[in-house]
Design an enzyme around this catalytic site. Structure first.
Site, PDB file in Angstrom:
ATOM      1  N   CYS A  19      17.016  59.115  81.518  1.00  0.00           N
ATOM      2  CA  CYS A  19      18.199  58.231  81.631  1.00  0.00           C
ATOM      3  C   CYS A  19      19.055  58.626  80.889  1.00  0.00           C
ATOM      4  O   CYS A  19      18.726  58.529  79.407  1.00  0.00           O
ATOM      5  CB  CYS A  19      18.049  56.816  81.856  1.00  0.00           C
ATOM      6  SG  CYS A  19      19.450  55.889  81.886  1.00  0.00           S
ATOM      7  N   CYS A  22      22.453  55.381  77.601  1.00  0.00           N
ATOM      8  CA  CYS A  22      22.574  55.018  76.389  1.00  0.00           C
ATOM      9  C   CYS A  22      21.718  55.923  75.214  1.00  0.00           C
ATOM     10  O   CYS A  22      20.470  55.590  74.788  1.00  0.00           O
ATOM     11  CB  CYS A  22      22.342  53.808  76.193  1.00  0.00           C
ATOM     12  SG  CYS A  22      20.769  53.248  76.996  1.00  0.00           S
ATOM     13  N   CYS A  95      19.094  46.614  82.702  1.00  0.00           N
ATOM     14  CA  CYS A  95      19.357  47.523  81.887  1.00  0.00           C
ATOM     15  C   CYS A  95      19.909  46.760  80.576  1.00  0.00           C
ATOM     16  O   CYS A  95      20.518  45.694  80.822  1.00  0.00           O
ATOM     17  CB  CYS A  95      20.649  48.201  82.361  1.00  0.00           C
ATOM     18  SG  CYS A  95      21.417  49.248  81.272  1.00  0.00           S
ATOM     19  N   GLN A 223      38.861  47.144  80.319  1.00  0.00           N
ATOM     20  CA  GLN A 223      37.538  47.636  79.254  1.00  0.00           C
ATOM     21  C   GLN A 223      36.310  46.848  79.885  1.00  0.00           C
ATOM     22  O   GLN A 223      36.517  45.722  80.071  1.00  0.00           O
ATOM     23  CB  GLN A 223      38.122  47.250  78.197  1.00  0.00           C
ATOM     24  CG  GLN A 223      39.321  47.892  77.406  1.00  0.00           C
ATOM     25  CD  GLN A 223      39.164  49.254  76.929  1.00  0.00           C
ATOM     26  OE1 GLN A 223      37.982  49.722  76.929  1.00  0.00           O
ATOM     27  NE2 GLN A 223      39.910  49.841  76.290  1.00  0.00           N
ATOM     28  N   TYR A 252      50.981  53.980  79.435  1.00  0.00           N
ATOM     29  CA  TYR A 252      49.666  54.111  80.054  1.00  0.00           C
ATOM     30  C   TYR A 252      49.209  52.708  80.129  1.00  0.00           C
ATOM     31  O   TYR A 252      48.051  52.421  79.884  1.00  0.00           O
ATOM     32  CB  TYR A 252      48.765  54.974  79.301  1.00  0.00           C
ATOM     33  CG  TYR A 252      49.269  56.297  78.694  1.00  0.00           C
ATOM     34  CD1 TYR A 252      49.101  57.392  79.457  1.00  0.00           C
ATOM     35  CD2 TYR A 252      49.844  56.475  77.493  1.00  0.00           C
ATOM     36  CE1 TYR A 252      49.565  58.667  79.197  1.00  0.00           C
ATOM     37  CE2 TYR A 252      50.470  57.785  77.163  1.00  0.00           C
ATOM     38  CZ  TYR A 252      50.011  58.778  77.858  1.00  0.00           C
ATOM     39  OH  TYR A 252      50.640  59.973  77.493  1.00  0.00           O
ATOM     40  N   GLU A 273      53.101  52.848  84.132  1.00  0.00           N
ATOM     41  CA  GLU A 273      51.604  53.118  84.659  1.00  0.00           C
ATOM     42  C   GLU A 273      51.609  54.003  85.717  1.00  0.00           C
ATOM     43  O   GLU A 273      52.518  53.711  86.736  1.00  0.00           O
ATOM     44  CB  GLU A 273      50.972  51.786  84.803  1.00  0.00           C
ATOM     45  CG  GLU A 273      49.683  51.935  85.760  1.00  0.00           C
ATOM     46  CD  GLU A 273      48.592  52.866  85.048  1.00  0.00           C
ATOM     47  OE1 GLU A 273      47.758  53.845  85.572  1.00  0.00           O
ATOM     48  OE2 GLU A 273      48.414  52.949  83.624  1.00  0.00           O
ATOM     49  N   ASP A 321      48.071  53.917  75.249  1.00  0.00           N
ATOM     50  CA  ASP A 321      46.697  53.805  75.382  1.00  0.00           C
ATOM     51  C   ASP A 321      46.202  54.935  76.575  1.00  0.00           C
ATOM     52  O   ASP A 321      45.906  54.519  77.485  1.00  0.00           O
ATOM     53  CB  ASP A 321      46.194  52.455  75.884  1.00  0.00           C
ATOM     54  CG  ASP A 321      44.831  52.239  76.109  1.00  0.00           C
ATOM     55  OD1 ASP A 321      44.024  53.144  75.544  1.00  0.00           O
ATOM     56  OD2 ASP A 321      44.364  51.018  76.413  1.00  0.00           O
ATOM     57  N   CYS A 348      40.400  56.458  73.123  1.00  0.00           N
ATOM     58  CA  CYS A 348      39.005  56.475  73.531  1.00  0.00           C
ATOM     59  C   CYS A 348      38.343  57.688  72.976  1.00  0.00           C
ATOM     60  O   CYS A 348      37.186  58.035  73.447  1.00  0.00           O
ATOM     61  CB  CYS A 348      39.021  55.903  74.851  1.00  0.00           C
ATOM     62  SG  CYS A 348      39.699  57.104  76.159  1.00  0.00           S
TER      63      CYS A 348
END
Length: 390
Positions: A19, A22, A95, A223, A252, A273, A321, A348
């Site tokens: 997986c 993470c 998870c 988020q 954005y 947007e 953003d 990000c």
């Protein structure tokens, strides 16, 4: 603020099955934060001092959005995450990163689908019905949205499925508020299509962020870590230095989260947007919170900033953003022409942020503060807020 990040690593059986959800899970959380800090200092340190990264006290079960892909199992179906680098689905029962209510909801969806004998979509053959399940959970409201992604408009047995799903959710203590069918006929890695049909409820859930209420639909950008999002947005608004007199552009803007959170400390806010559904959600969220000094429009951020600059518009502060690809040279040039005293960049992807900060510097904007926020513990992703001054 002193932070204690002595959280020890946990083990997950899915890791042995490759997986990729993470990849940093086996590292102590403090070591993860130290590695992210070092990476950011190397990438961004030439622009300004990188403040210590803000991590989580409890970096588990933070994801309020879960995507689960259906696959055949025996005579029925299961669902889960793709094994790293493949399209082989690993069944997921729970998870360590996902909201525990979301986990229970996915199990309810699976049970209802099997009870109704609904076939999973088979990518290679192009047959079957159920492609993906998207679950969204309101952290403060506890409300749950389920979106079932199908390859076409047909959904035989949808009423029976919704009834079975509501019963399964009730058994598990899940507050199921709405069920949506999302139609995605394309052969694509994108999970959601552009067409939807509401099967039950209002089509959205609500949640509270920074004291404001937001409606969240299946396709809303919101988020995934609500605890850290409040820290992220409060940092951005602090960097803006608002005192009630400034005109603000929120580029954005998604469903208007940053702009609406800033509106109470601004004279006016204009949100831009590209996604029509998100722009509509932003305007609806302004009405929902009775924010009269914010308006939102649907436009390409770069094109509209160029237009505003040509018209001589002079905002005091610009929030941006952008998506992972970062902003554009044209956007940055237009912003510099408009000459706001400050720009606050929420990124990000530190790599594209570094590229864009160099462009800002060439236009006379210096980074004054760089604050990383660990929005995605146990993954390599990092969110950064940067204060830029003319």
């Amino acid at each position: 603020m002193e932070q204690n990040h002595k959280t020890e690593p946990k083990t997950c059986a899915l890791q042995k099955k490759h997986c990729g959800g993470c990849p940093l899970l086996s590292q102590p959380y403090a070591a993860q934060l130290a590695a992210k800090q070092a990476r950011l200092e190397k990438l961004l340190g030439r622009f300004a001092r990188v403040r210590p990264i803000l991590g989580m006290q409890e970096p588990w079960h933070y994801r309020n959005k879960v995507i689960s892909t259906f696959a055949a199992q025996g005579k029925g179906l299961t669902s889960g995450i793709y094994a790293r680098g493949t399209h082989r689905v690993l069944p997921v029962e729970s998870c360590l990163l996902q909201n525990e209510t979301a986990d229970q909801t996915v199990l309810a969806v699976r049970a209802a689908a099997n009870a109704c004998r609904l076939p999973p979509f088979e990518e290679d053959r192009g047959t079957g019905l159920l492609r993906h399940c998207v679950v969204r959970v309101g952290k403060t409201s506890g409300q749950v949205l389920v979106a079932i992604v199908t390859p076409g408009k047909e959904f035989p047995g949808s009423r029976n499925f919704v009834s079975a799903l509501r019963a399964e959710c009730q058994k598990r203590g899940v507050d199921l508020v709405t069920v949506v069918q999302n139609i995605n006929p394309r052969k694509t890695s994108a999970v959601l299509g552009t067409e939807e049909k509401i099967l039950f409820g209002p089509g959205a859930i609500t949640d509270t962020l920074c004291g404001l209420q937001f409606a969240i639909s299946a396709r809303s950008f919101y988020q995934v870590n609500p605890v850290q999002t409040e820290i992220l947005y409060r940092t951005a608004i602090e960097f803006a230095g608002l005192n009630g007199t400034q005109t603000v552009i929120d580029a954005y803007c998604g469903i208007g989260t940053i702009g609406l959170c800033a509106a109470a400390k601004a004279k006016s806010v204009l949100g831009i947007e590209l996604n029509p559904a998100a722009a509509r959600d932003a305007a609806a969220n302004a009405r929902r919170n009775r924010v009269a000094n914010a308006r939102f429009l649907c436009a390409d951020a770069t094109e509209y900033m160029v237009q505003l600059a040509a018209e001589g518009v002079r905002p005091d502060v610009v929030f941006l953003d952008p998506p992972r690809a970062g902003s554009t040279p044209e956007f940055i040039a237009a912003l510099a022409k408009m000459a706001p005293k400050k720009a606050v960049y929420v990124s990000c992807d530190p790599t594209t942020l570094a590229r864009d900060l160099a462009l800002f510097a060439a236009k006379g904007y210096k980074a004054r503060a760089i604050q990383p926020v660990d929005m995605f513990p146990h993954t390599e992703h990092i969110e950064v807020v940067c204060e830029l001054c003319r």
